[in-house]
Structures are given as structure tokens and as C-alpha cells.
Design a protein around this motif. Structure first.
Motif, PDB file in Angstrom:
ATOM      1  N   SER A 332     -18.080 -14.650  -1.621  1.00 41.69           N
ATOM      2  CA  SER A 332     -19.276 -14.881  -0.807  1.00 41.69           C
ATOM      3  C   SER A 332     -19.381 -16.333  -0.372  1.00 41.69           C
ATOM      4  O   SER A 332     -19.790 -16.632   0.759  1.00 41.69           O
ATOM      5  CB  SER A 332     -20.522 -14.468  -1.585  1.00 41.69           C
ATOM      6  OG  SER A 332     -21.697 -14.731  -0.849  1.00 41.69           O
ATOM      7  N   ASP A 336     -17.391 -14.351   3.054  1.00 43.74           N
ATOM      8  CA  ASP A 336     -17.078 -12.925   3.103  1.00 43.74           C
ATOM      9  C   ASP A 336     -18.385 -12.136   3.033  1.00 43.74           C
ATOM     10  O   ASP A 336     -19.039 -12.085   1.984  1.00 43.74           O
ATOM     11  CB  ASP A 336     -16.162 -12.543   1.938  1.00 43.74           C
ATOM     12  CG  ASP A 336     -15.651 -11.111   2.052  1.00 43.74           C
ATOM     13  OD1 ASP A 336     -16.192 -10.349   2.871  1.00 43.74           O
ATOM     14  OD2 ASP A 336     -14.707 -10.767   1.323  1.00 43.74           O
ATOM     15  N   LYS A 338     -18.900  -8.903   3.211  1.00 44.52           N
ATOM     16  CA  LYS A 338     -18.833  -7.722   2.346  1.00 44.52           C
ATOM     17  C   LYS A 338     -19.109  -8.099   0.894  1.00 44.52           C
ATOM     18  O   LYS A 338     -19.783  -7.365   0.175  1.00 44.52           O
ATOM     19  CB  LYS A 338     -17.454  -7.066   2.476  1.00 44.52           C
ATOM     20  CG  LYS A 338     -17.219  -6.398   3.813  1.00 44.52           C
ATOM     21  CD  LYS A 338     -15.880  -5.676   3.831  1.00 44.52           C
ATOM     22  CE  LYS A 338     -15.659  -4.958   5.160  1.00 44.52           C
ATOM     23  NZ  LYS A 338     -14.342  -4.265   5.189  1.00 44.52           N
ATOM     24  N   PHE A 341     -22.848  -8.709   0.595  1.00 43.96           N
ATOM     25  CA  PHE A 341     -23.587  -7.445   0.543  1.00 43.96           C
ATOM     26  C   PHE A 341     -23.392  -6.757  -0.809  1.00 43.96           C
ATOM     27  O   PHE A 341     -24.317  -6.154  -1.355  1.00 43.96           O
ATOM     28  CB  PHE A 341     -23.122  -6.528   1.671  1.00 43.96           C
ATOM     29  CG  PHE A 341     -23.901  -5.255   1.771  1.00 43.96           C
ATOM     30  CD1 PHE A 341     -25.163  -5.236   2.336  1.00 43.96           C
ATOM     31  CD2 PHE A 341     -23.370  -4.061   1.300  1.00 43.96           C
ATOM     32  CE1 PHE A 341     -25.888  -4.064   2.428  1.00 43.96           C
ATOM     33  CE2 PHE A 341     -24.080  -2.884   1.375  1.00 43.96           C
ATOM     34  CZ  PHE A 341     -25.350  -2.887   1.957  1.00 43.96           C
ATOM     35  N   GLY A 342     -22.179  -6.847  -1.356  1.00 43.29           N
ATOM     36  CA  GLY A 342     -21.939  -6.287  -2.684  1.00 43.29           C
ATOM     37  C   GLY A 342     -22.777  -6.956  -3.750  1.00 43.29           C
ATOM     38  O   GLY A 342     -23.307  -6.294  -4.659  1.00 43.29           O
ATOM     39  N   GLY A 386     -17.985  -6.790  12.680  1.00 42.85           N
ATOM     40  CA  GLY A 386     -18.426  -6.184  11.428  1.00 42.85           C
ATOM     41  C   GLY A 386     -19.766  -6.667  10.941  1.00 42.85           C
ATOM     42  O   GLY A 386     -20.332  -6.109   9.998  1.00 42.85           O
ATOM     43  N   THR A 387     -20.310  -7.720  11.576  1.00 39.33           N
ATOM     44  CA  THR A 387     -21.598  -8.259  11.131  1.00 39.33           C
ATOM     45  C   THR A 387     -22.729  -7.289  11.418  1.00 39.33           C
ATOM     46  O   THR A 387     -23.657  -7.144  10.618  1.00 39.33           O
ATOM     47  CB  THR A 387     -21.871  -9.604  11.817  1.00 39.33           C
ATOM     48  OG1 THR A 387     -20.786 -10.494  11.548  1.00 39.33           O
ATOM     49  CG2 THR A 387     -23.162 -10.222  11.317  1.00 39.33           C
ATOM     50  N   LYS A 389     -22.825  -4.007  11.465  1.00 40.76           N
ATOM     51  CA  LYS A 389     -22.927  -2.898  10.509  1.00 40.76           C
ATOM     52  C   LYS A 389     -23.553  -3.351   9.194  1.00 40.76           C
ATOM     53  O   LYS A 389     -24.461  -2.703   8.657  1.00 40.76           O
ATOM     54  CB  LYS A 389     -21.538  -2.312  10.264  1.00 40.76           C
ATOM     55  CG  LYS A 389     -21.526  -1.108   9.356  1.00 40.76           C
ATOM     56  CD  LYS A 389     -20.137  -0.538   9.222  1.00 40.76           C
ATOM     57  CE  LYS A 389     -20.135   0.687   8.316  1.00 40.76           C
ATOM     58  NZ  LYS A 389     -18.764   1.245   8.166  1.00 40.76           N
ATOM     59  N   LEU A 390     -23.093  -4.484   8.654  1.00 39.10           N
ATOM     60  CA  LEU A 390     -23.644  -4.971   7.398  1.00 39.10           C
ATOM     61  C   LEU A 390     -25.086  -5.446   7.573  1.00 39.10           C
ATOM     62  O   LEU A 390     -25.913  -5.287   6.660  1.00 39.10           O
ATOM     63  CB  LEU A 390     -22.770  -6.097   6.848  1.00 39.10           C
ATOM     64  CG  LEU A 390     -21.375  -5.686   6.365  1.00 39.10           C
ATOM     65  CD1 LEU A 390     -20.564  -6.917   5.972  1.00 39.10           C
ATOM     66  CD2 LEU A 390     -21.479  -4.734   5.182  1.00 39.10           C
ATOM     67  N   LYS A 393     -27.432  -2.461   7.532  1.00 41.23           N
ATOM     68  CA  LYS A 393     -27.602  -1.967   6.164  1.00 41.23           C
ATOM     69  C   LYS A 393     -28.525  -2.886   5.362  1.00 41.23           C
ATOM     70  O   LYS A 393     -29.373  -2.413   4.583  1.00 41.23           O
ATOM     71  CB  LYS A 393     -26.236  -1.847   5.477  1.00 41.23           C
ATOM     72  CG  LYS A 393     -25.371  -0.699   5.988  1.00 41.23           C
ATOM     73  CD  LYS A 393     -24.080  -0.616   5.212  1.00 41.23           C
ATOM     74  CE  LYS A 393     -23.241   0.578   5.652  1.00 41.23           C
ATOM     75  NZ  LYS A 393     -23.919   1.859   5.339  1.00 41.23           N
TER      76      LYS A 393
END
Length: 864
Positions: A332, A336, A338, A341-342, A386-387, A389-390, A393
Motif C-alpha cells: 500500500s 498498490d 488493491k 483495499f485489502g 482499475g481505479t 472499480k476499486l 467498491k
């Protein structure tokens, strides 16, 4: 001097490790904070829960008022009692942090592995043998004296407090099950307190009080009394006993009756939370699984075969939660999304060993959202792939937190803003949440149609809670078939309300025939999901992590009696007596123990291995076989052991059971000695679990040697037989192809040979050509089949000839009959008189052509 120091260094290290082991291994009797424990314990009472109010209401006479004052004073004293503190050394060894913590932790683990590979006590369910009461320190002694004086005057609150203190060890009071039993019985006889009745039923079932033998009939009686008053834990106990047939006959209707009561409470608790329901934290898990299962990593069903962890040395399959967090933090920090978000999801949902941190989760979710939206809600330009989509969410989670008031002030308007942003990329959580707001009218007009549309969109993305809500809407419209389909889809993801509605449909025969068994199973799942309603497994887990096994066992034991399979496995695993027991330090510490057995640990362990096995824990089933084979907690019974191993092996999941069954067949213990069957089970063990390669190969080597020796000495045991490969049946086309190939090969070999060896292969037509040489089996088969085909053709031809002859004879008979009929007609015509004028010769009515009357008849026929 230096030489002396080096000589003393091993002794100093041994002393340090001894102190380390003793300080971390001894069971310290600790209690939770006094006021919190009192509140938790008081929640399970019916008439004594709010004892101060009750005392004031009952204080009509001076004596009652005085006893109430004594109880109040004792409670104030108890609240000031501080629980024993946990040493810093023990904290280091429980959860190592940093270099020092890790060094101390692994030193302790190495010492235990070398010297203390044994249970810490000979019997973990113990009570003091001292006939005199233990000496209590002030101010605990003063508080107990006040409570005892009030209890002697039948003050219900004082009796309840004394019973809880003696049973649980609250406020640092020593545990004394005998005293606790007497106090609970006194309270139950006094006013029928449901908690006291439940505790009496529990102690009668488990035999914790050594002065009173186990009595399952009394246990069910007291549980029934408590359940009739709404005691949830007794309702669960009765439901499980009727469901499994423990100390009573199986009764599905009774099981459904009691499980439904608990399931109704579970659903009420779930729906009483914020919009979307309470978060159901799962504290029920198997302690053995943290160590690779009951038999260890690779040997247990839970960690071998299809359940084995897949991953290489660099995989995160074996990583702890700390390792995962550290890796995500690192990724992070490098940007990153993802990983960010994780991190947010982990802190929001929580996990085993990680408590929920809603503020930190909000921070990470917002950091992702800011990379896509401005503060005014406009979409930024030139965002990274890809930003979007995250970000959508993250918007769904931020809206959910505003909707539920998690980590921030509840705001329906802000929640709607975030959900609307989440809809831009079809986020399922945003779709469901907007549907929930429209369904209940939370900050928006109530509109069931819009709610259904949002639920359907989220359900198409396999969101379980949306599928359940959509099923509820279909059920309200009377479409039980579609509703059931959505409930079953949601049940795949273990949604509590989906299981509840499936239970209701099966129990009330809505849209189907009534299924009592399915209803009981679904109600049981619903009840066990709402752990805060009926259990305190979080306390058991904390006690286990702190090393207080006795406290952990008691709390797991309560949940085990209520039917929790994980708790049953935990009780049996903690009391397991098949582990190595020799240890010099265990022997030294046992000299200081002054305890007697209340119940045999091994016998209790076998009971709960059995109950766990009946709930499809295959490792527990294998463990049952070990106990029967060795006579631990029961009489030695190789036959029962073989039956347990056979049942576990039939599941095709337990390589350990298959290997054990092979060993029994090899040695003829409990079953017939058969080397061939032993080999078969050894082979099955290897097929089931490739990690069993070494023990299986060693066992097979020994087995082959024994089978060979048995054959040499004619021992009479069925030896190993090499399995003959089964000949594949050929179709007619395959047979014809093989025949042609064999015929061509034969022709090439014997007919078209250029050179003839007169000695070994004489010329065709000679005297020795059809001599003693064997004819090829394929040629014989071909000749035989050809002969059969020829015979069949001749039969068909013969049948046709017979049919033709029969047809010819039939025709001749018909012609002869027709000739006889013609002769008879001629004789009749000769005998008839001539016709009258104007009449046909054959006596007909109409005139013949050429007759004067013909034209008149013909004209009348056409024109009239």
C-alpha cells in the motif's frame, strides 16, 4: 573465572528456561473485570438479574432490607477487587513481537518440545481436596462473609453471587464446584431460578461435582424446567439431545420445537442491529486446526488431501495474519490500490486474531475514493486503470458505514451519496443498500418496486443478503417457488436469514411437503450462527490464549453440551490422553498438586470425540478408534476400533483411517488377518494423501516380506495377490479390425515368404504342413464365428424355403376350391327357367342395352 562462567552457562540457561516454562505453563486463576463479569453473568438470570431493584421491592421488613444492604455492600467491595495481572514474560511468549519477543517465544517452544511434551496436568477437571475453606485475602474475605450471611437468610441475590463465584472463579475467588452445586440447588429450590436450574442440569450431565454422580435423567429434568422459563442455553441443550438422541430417544418434533425457539431469538437479535443486521462474529473454531488438525499437518483430514494448503515456499498459504498485514502495508505504501483495499476490508470485517478497526477502515476506503472523486463528487481526469472499480467498491463500504453509523455518525443522506457513486460501476453492495433504504424508507421515500429492482441487480452478482431480501419479497407475493430458489442461492454463502426461511418453509410445509429433518438442521444452523445469544465462546478462546486451560475447558464444555461441534472437538482435544506424557518438569510440578479427579478426563474426552464424530468430524471418528484400540477411557475393544476406522475410511478423506485399517488387517487385530486387504488399504491411503508416501512405502515393504514368509511357511493367511489387468471387451468393429490385421500379418508371415525352411517350415501341401503346430487362437475364433454365421444363414434360407412351400400349397388349395364352386354355378343355371319378357336373363330388374325400354329408362334416370 572465565572458565567457571562457561561451565555455569548451561546451568544458568537451564534455570532460565525452567523459570520461563513454569511462568507460562502454570494455570493462573484469573477473572475478568469485576463489573463486566457481573453484568455478563447477570444476563442469564430470570428473577435475580436486577438484584438491587428486587431487593428494594422486597424490602418490606427490616430483615429483608438489611440483607439487601449487605449484598449491596459486598458488591461494592467485589468491584474493587483487581484481577491478577499477567506477567510481561507471559505476554511475550503468547504473541511475540520484535526480536526479543520472538527469541523468548521460540526458546519456550523449543524447551516445551524437548522436555514438556505432555498435558500440563494429569487431570484438567479438578477441584480442591481441602476440607476446610481456602483462606481468602481481604477485601474478598469480607465480601464473601457478607454474602454468606445473607445467603443463610435465603437472599436470592447473595446465593446467586456465591454460586457464580465458586463456579467461575469470579473476583479471584477459588473455584469450588461442590460449593457451587449446593448454592445453585439452594437457589433453584428457593424461587425456581432458570439459571440455577440450567447449571444443575449441566453439572448433572458432566459430573463436575464429585459428590454427586452423573445423572442424565435429572439433567434433562432440570434443563426442561429452565427451558420452559425461556432459558436459551437449556433450550439449545434439549434441542441437541432430542436431535442426536443423547440420554433420550430421538424426537425430531421436539428438536424442531426447541431449536425454533432459539432460532427465533437469533433472528430477532440479528434484526435488532443497525440497517442490514448485526455483524455476527464467529468465535467457534477448532483449536486443533491451528496446529494442523488432530493428527498434525498433513495427517489430519482438515489439513491433508483436498483440504491441504496449496502453495510453495513463497506463497501466503501458510502466512499468519501479521505477515499478511505487513505485506499489505508495504504494498500500500508503494501505491498498490488493491493492497490498500485489502487492508480496508481486513480492518472492517476483522478476522481471527484481528479485531475490527472501523476508523482505520474508513481511512483506507476514503484514500481510495479520493483518487477517483473530488470533494464535490466530480470524477477526476487521467485516473490510473482499475481505479474506478476499486473506488466504487470503496464507495459502497463508505455508504454502508454511514448507513449503519459504524465508526462515524449515522447519516442517511451521506450514505445515499456514496451509494449513488457506487452505482456508476455496478457495485453490488451499493445496489443492495439502496434497495434496503427504499424498502424501509431510510432517508428516501418507501418504494418496494425500486427496492426489488436494486435487490435483483445485486442478487445477479451473487450477493447473498440481496438474494435473501429478494426471496422475502417473492414470498410476500405468494411465489414460494421463486422465493425458495433465492433462499437456496443465499444459503450457499451461509446467510442466516436464508437458512431461517428455509427452515420455516420445511417446518410449515409451505410450497412443499413438511420435512421435519430438514427443518431441524436449518434451525440448528441459524441458532449456532448467533453465538452471542447462547454462548460465551469468546471467553473460552481468551482463556485458552492466556494459558488457562481449565477455564477454557469449562466454557467449551458448556457450548459442547449445547451441540456445538467445534466446542466438542476442543474439549476432547484439550483432554486428549493419547499424547506423550513423560516430562521431568511435569513430574516435578505434579508433586505440588493437591487435587483429585472429579471425572476421568479420558472418559470425557471419548464422549466428546464421539459426539463430534456424529457431526461429521472424521478426525474425531479416527480418534475414537484410537481410544477403543488402546483402552483409553473405556474397555479395550479392537472390534469397535475397526468399526470406527472403517466408517472413516468409507468417506475416502482420511488417509490415517485407511492406514490404520490396513495395519489391523496386517496383524489380524479386531478383524480377520488378510495381507491382501492390508495392501489394498495401504494403497488407498497413498492415493488419498500423497504426503503419506513414506509410511505407506515402509509398511508395504514390511507387508510384502511378511506375505512372502507366510507363503514359504504356509501360514494360512491370505497373501498378496497381484491384480490381473482386466481384458477390455471389444466391439464388433474392433474385433473385425483385429481380425483383418491378424489375417494380414499371418499372410505376410506364412504365405508370401520368399525362402522356405524345409526343416522348420515345410512347403504347403507337404505331409507335415498340418502337423503338430498349434493354430493361432485368433484364427480359431474367426473360423468358429464364420461357422456360426454360415449356420445362421443356412437356417434363414431353410426357413424361407419352408415358407414358400407352405404358400404354394395354400394357393393350390384355394384354386381347387374355386373350381368346385364354378361347377356348382353351372349346374344351378341349367336348372333355372328362362326369363320373362322385358327381364334380364339373370333375373335383373333393369333392361339391357338394345331393349326398346332401355331409352325410356335411361332418359328418366338422367332428366328426372
Amino acid at each position: 573465572m572465565k572458565r567457571f562462567v562457561w561451565q555455569m552457562l548451561p546451568l544458568l540457561l537451564l534455570t532460565f528456561f525452567y523459570f520461563l516454562a513454569i511462568s507460562t505453563a502454570e494455570d493462573v486463576q484469573r477473572a475478568s473485570v469485576a463489573d463486566q463479569q457481573f453484568v455478563q453473568d447477570s444476563q442469564h438470570t430470570s428473577k435475580s438479574a436486577h438484584w438491587e431493584v428486587a431487593a428494594a421491592q422486597k424490602g418490606s421488613d427490616g430483615g429483608e432490607q438489611e440483607r439487601a444492604e449487605s449484598v449491596r455492600e459486598a458488591t461494592n467491595i467485589l468491584r474493587k477487587v483487581k484481577p491478577p495481572a499477567v506477567s510481561k514474560l507471559a505476554r511475550y511468549t503468547r504473541r511475540p513481537k520484535g526480536f526479543l519477543g520472538s527469541a523468548v517465544y521460540y526458546s519456550k517452544e523449543a524447551f516445551f518440545l524437548l522436555f514438556m511434551n505432555a498435558p500440563k496436568q494429569a487431570n484438567l477437571l479438578t477441584t480442591s481436596t481441602s476440607q476446610s475453606k481456602p483462606k481468602l485475602a481481604q477485601p474478598l474475605s469480607k465480601a464473601v462473609k457478607l454474602l454468606e450471611d445473607a445467603a443463610d437468610e435465603n437472599n436470592a441475590d447473595a446465593i446467586y453471587l456465591l454460586a457464580e463465584m465458586n463456579f467461575y472463579g469470579n473476583f479471584s475467588h477459588p473455584v469450588n464446584y461442590e460449593e457451587a452445586f449446593e448454592r445453585y440447588r439452594q437457589l433453584a429450590d428457593l424461587d425456581g431460578n432458570s439459571t440455577a436450574q440450567y447449571m444443575l442440569g449441566f453439572m448433572y450431565a458432566t459430573g463436575l461435582n464429585p459428590a454427586v454422580p452423573v445423572d442424565q435423567a435429572k439433567s434433562i429434568l432440570y434443563h426442561t424446567f429452565a427451558a420452559e422459563q425461556g432459558q436459551t442455553r437449556s433450550e439449545m441443550t434439549l434441542a441437541y439431545r432430542h436431535h442426536a438422541g443423547i440420554a433420550t430417544a430421538k424426537n425430531c418434533d421436539e428438536a424442531v420445537h426447541w431449536y425454533k425457539k432459539v432460532a427465533d431469538k437469533a433472528i430477532d437479535y440479528y434484526r435488532s442491529g443497525p440497517p442490514g443486521g448485526h455483524v455476527l462474529v464467529r468465535d467457534a473454531f477448532r483449536l486443533a486446526d491451528e496446529n494442523g488438525g488432530i493428527y498434525g499437518e498433513g495427517a489430519s483430514v482438515s489439513s491433508a488431501g483436498i483440504h491441504a494448503k496449496q502453495g510453495g515456499p513463497t506463497s501466503d498459504a501458510y502466512a499468519s495474519i501479521e505477515d499478511v498485514l505487513e505485506y499489505l502495508y508495504l504494498q500500500s505504501s508503494k501505491g498498490d490500490l488493491k493492497a490498500t483495499f485489502g487492508l480496508a476490508r481486513l480492518h472492517y470485517d476483522g478476522s481471527r486474531g484481528l479485531k475490527r478497526d472501523l476508523k482505520l477502515a474508513k481511512k483506507y476506503f476514503k484514500s481510495i475514493a479520493r483518487l477517483y472523486w473530488t470533494d464535490t463528487g466530480k470524477v477526476l481526469k487521467d485516473v490510473a486503470p482499475g481505479t474506478e472499480k476499486l473506488a466504487t467498491k470503496a464507495a459502497g463500504y463508505l455508504g454502508r458505514m454511514f448507513l449503519r453509523g459504524e465508526g462515524m455518525e449515522q447519516s442517511y443522506s451521506k450514505a445515499r451519496i456514496w451509494f449513488t457513486r457506487g452505482l456508476s460501476n455496478g457495485d453490488a453492495l451499493s445496489q443492495y443498500s439502496l434497495g434496503l433504504m427504499h424498502l424501509r424508507g431510510l432517508g428516501v421515500p418507501e418504494d418496494v418496486g425500486k427496492a426489488a429492482d436494486y435487490f435483483a441487480a445485486a442478487a445477479d452478482q451473487d450477493l447473498a443478503v440481496a438474494q435473501t431480501n429478494l426471496g422475502m419479497l417473492f414470498l410476500d407475493q405468494g411465489d414460494t417457488r421463486t422465493a425458495t430458489q433465492y433462499f437456496e442461492l443465499a444459503a450457499r454463502n451461509s446467510h442466516i436469514e436464508a437458512f431461517y426461511y428455509l427452515a420455516e418453509l420445511n417446518n410449515k410445509a409451505i410450497g412443499r411437503d413438511r420435512s421435519c429433518g430438514m427443518a431441524a438442521v436449518y434451525y440448528k444452523i441459524v441458532a449456532e450462527k448467533a453465538e452471542p445469544v447462547w454462548g460465551a465462546l469468546n471467553e473460552a478462546n481468551e482463556a485458552y490464549e492466556e494459558g488457562d486451560n481449565q477455564k477454557a475447558i469449562i466454557r467449551y464444555l458448556m457450548a459442547a453440551e449445547q451441540g456445538s461441534e467445534n466446542s466438542q472437538s476442543n474439549v476432547a482435544w484439550l483432554l486428549d490422553h493419547t499424547k506423550p506424557r513423560w516430562s521431568p518438569i511435569a513430574w516435578l510440578s505434579s508433586l505440588q498438586q493437591s487435587a483429585k479427579f472429579t471425572i476421568g478426563d479420558a472418559a470425557v474426552a471419548l464422549i466428546y470425540w464421539t459426539r463430534s464424530a456424529k457431526q461429521n468430524n472424521f478426525d474425531s471418528l479416527v480418534k475414537m478408534g484410537d481410544y477403543y484400540l488402546s483402552g483409553i477411557g473405556t474397555a479395550i475393544s479392537p472390534e469397535n476400533a475397526a468399526a470406527c476406522y472403517q466408517a472413516a475410511a468409507e468417506t475416502m478423506q482420511s488417509a490415517q483411517a485407511m492406514w490404520n485399517l490396513g495395519w489391523l488387517h496386517e496383524n489380524g487385530i479386531g478383524i480377520e488377518q488378510d495381507f491382501h486387504l492390508a495392501k489394498r488399504f495401504y494403497d488407498q491411503a497413498l492415493e488419498t494423501n500423497k504426503e503419506a508416501y513414506l509410511p505407506v512405502k515402509m509398511s508395504l515393504w514390511k507387508l510384502r516380506w511378511r506375505s512372502w514368509w507366510n507363503g514359504v511357511t504356509r501360514g494360512g493367511v491370505h497373501g498378496i495377490e497381484e491384480d490381473e489387468p482386466e481384458r477390455k471387451k471389444r466391439s464388433f468393429a474392433e474385433w473385425l479390425q483385429d481380425f483383418l490385421e491378424a489375417d494380414a500379418a499371418y499372410y505376410d508371415q506364412y504365405v508370401e515368404a520368399d525362402d522356405w525352411d524345409a526343416q522348420h517350415d515345410p512347403m504347403p501341401g507337404g505331409d507335415q504342413y498340418w502337423g503338430d503346430d498349434d493354430i493361432d487362437d485368433d484364427i480359431l475364433d474367426a473360423l468358429l464365428i464364420g461357422g456360426l454365421i454360415a449356420a445362421l444363414a443356412w437356417l434363414v434360407y431353410y426357413r424361407q424355403q419352408q415358407q414358400r412351400a407352405a404358400e404354394q400349397r395354400r394357393r393350390q388349395q384355394e384354386e381347387g376350391q374355386q373350381g368346385q364352386a364354378g361347377a356348382q354355378d353351372q349346374q344351378q343355371q341349367q336348372q333355372q327357367p328362362p326369363p320373362l319378357p322385358g327381364q334380364q336373363p339373370d333375373g335383373g330388374f333393369f333392361p339391357q342395352p338394345g331393349d326398346p325400354n332401355w331409352n325410356a329408362w335411361a332418359a328418366g334416370a338422367v332428366g328426372h
